[in-house]
Design an enzyme around this catalytic site. Structure first.
Site, mmCIF file in Angstrom:
data_model
loop_
_atom_site.group_PDB
_atom_site.id
_atom_site.type_symbol
_atom_site.label_atom_id
_atom_site.label_comp_id
_atom_site.label_asym_id
_atom_site.label_seq_id
_atom_site.Cartn_x
_atom_site.Cartn_y
_atom_site.Cartn_z
ATOM 1 N N CYS A 1 0.843 -1.203 0.000
ATOM 2 C CA CYS A 1 0.000 0.000 0.000
ATOM 3 C C CYS A 1 0.879 1.254 0.000
ATOM 4 C CB CYS A 1 -0.900 0.014 1.227
ATOM 5 S SG CYS A 1 -1.824 1.559 1.388
ATOM 6 N N VAL A 2 0.636 2.123 -0.942
ATOM 7 C CA VAL A 2 1.479 3.316 -1.098
ATOM 8 C C VAL A 2 1.400 4.241 0.116
ATOM 9 C CG1 VAL A 2 -0.292 4.526 -2.495
ATOM 10 C CG2 VAL A 2 2.091 5.245 -2.635
#
Lengths: 100, 119, 140
Positions: B78-79
């Site tokens: 997840c960024v």
């Protein structure tokens, strides 16, 4: 539905909440520290002894073994499975709900 | 059957990533598909190539990467969770890629089961 | 690594977001809410459930100035707006429910008036049916 519980009933209320919110007949698998809930003769044993009347209950063998717990210490009616068995339970019982 | 996997903890504080790894391996060995593993919360730390476990310990960062290479599993970090924890392209381990949280929702929509491992 | 392409066109699932942890002591509450908001972009049905200490996430009057952490309570206002849009706009095929488990709420001496947003208060038995009927459960 397949419920997993990964906390000891001595530490958190995850097992209590799982048992309160799991529909009758849905499967319960105890993993990681959750396996402590499957042990006979503790002050917490009554929870799983009650649960086996309403649910198929399983415990992950490698987690028992890692904690020095033998299969003959497991509450009657609880079946011991390995990771392949975990996969089968997930396939057979539908949506997974993790009680953390 | 298609299994999506969500991992919410790193490799050094909780057992979640180990359990997820053994589950994923067992599912693949049984002939199931695991098209995507999504790493969220501290789970992003599974993708840190700078982590150096001691020689007698398992190296989950490498194990996940190997599984991805051998079985073509899409490992998504997840960024937003990664940025908070300093997991960026510079220190991203082989086999992982960084993308948005939408990729988790898509895995839930596109898989028969979404299995969650956390603490 | 090969990016996997899921076939999601026309897929409609029900996600249950199970919030069981008190706010601020851990990050779980905040990051679950981020997932809830992203799921709106895919027009998926969502049960946003609060049980155990998770009910404190909804408590009105969070003031985090003394602990220096970001107050995430305003996120509930956004969730409530998304829900209202989904309820009122016939073109949006998405049902969102904000649910509090009655047993957890009462065990903590709370009532629905203590919460920042409007909620459905359901018994454990009613909630068990809803969890059981969902396609994906994401817990925090």
């Amino acid at each position: 539905m397949l419920h997993t519980v990964n906390k000891s009933p001595f530490e958190r209320n995850s097992l209590d909440t799982c048992l309160r919110l799991a529909k009758k007949g849905s499967a319960i698998l105890l993993i990681e520290d959750g396996v402590i809930g499957a042990v006979k003769g503790t002050v917490q044993s009554a929870k799983i002894e009650g649960a086996v009347k309403d649910h198929p209950v399983f415990v992950l063998g490698p987690d028992l073994k890692a904690r020095g717990l033998a299969e003959d210490q497991v509450i009657d009616g609880v079946k011991v499975v390995d990771y392949a068995g975990f996969v089968d339970l997930a396939e057979e019982h539908g949506t997974h709900s993790a009680w953390l | 059957m298609k299994f999506g996997i969500l991992i919410n903890e790193g490799p050094f504080t909780h057992q979640a990533s180990d359990t997820a790894y053994h589950f994923t391996k067992a599912a693949l060995e049984k002939g199931h598909d695991v098209p995507r593993v999504f790493f969220y919360y501290d789970g992003v730390n599974n993708a840190n190539k700078l982590s150096e476990p001691q020689a007698d310990d398992r190296n989950l960062v490498k194990l996940w990467g190997q599984l991805a290479a051998e079985k073509n599993v899409d490992l998504v970090v997840c960024v937003a969770a990664g940025m908070r924890r300093g997991i960026k392209d510079e220190n991203l381990a082989d086999g992982f890629r960084i993308s948005g949280l939408g990729q988790l929702v898509e895995a839930g929509m596109g898989c028969d089961r979404l299995m969650m491992f956390g603490d | 690594m090969a990016e996997y392409e899921f076939e999601t066109e026309g897929v409609k699932k029900t996600f249950t977001f199970m919030n069981r942890k008190a706010p601020y002591g851990t990050v779980y509450a905040l990051e679950v809410l981020e997932t809830v908001l992203i799921s709106a972009a895919f027009e998926q049905h969502a049960n946003i459930v609060f049980a155990d200490d998770g009910v404190y996430q909804l408590k009105a009057g969070h003031d985090t100035t003394g602990i220096g952490m970001k107050n995430f309570s305003p996120t509930f206002g956004i969730i409530e707006m998304e829900k209202e849009d989904a309820d009122e706009d016939e073109d949006i095929d998405m049902v969102w429910r904000i649910i509090v488990e009655k047993e957890s709420m009462e065990a903590r001496g709370l009532t629905a008036d203590d919460f920042k947003v409007e909620v459905e208060v359901l018994s454990a038995a009613e909630l068990a049916d809803i969890v059981d009927a969902s396609d994906c459960v994401i817990s925090g």
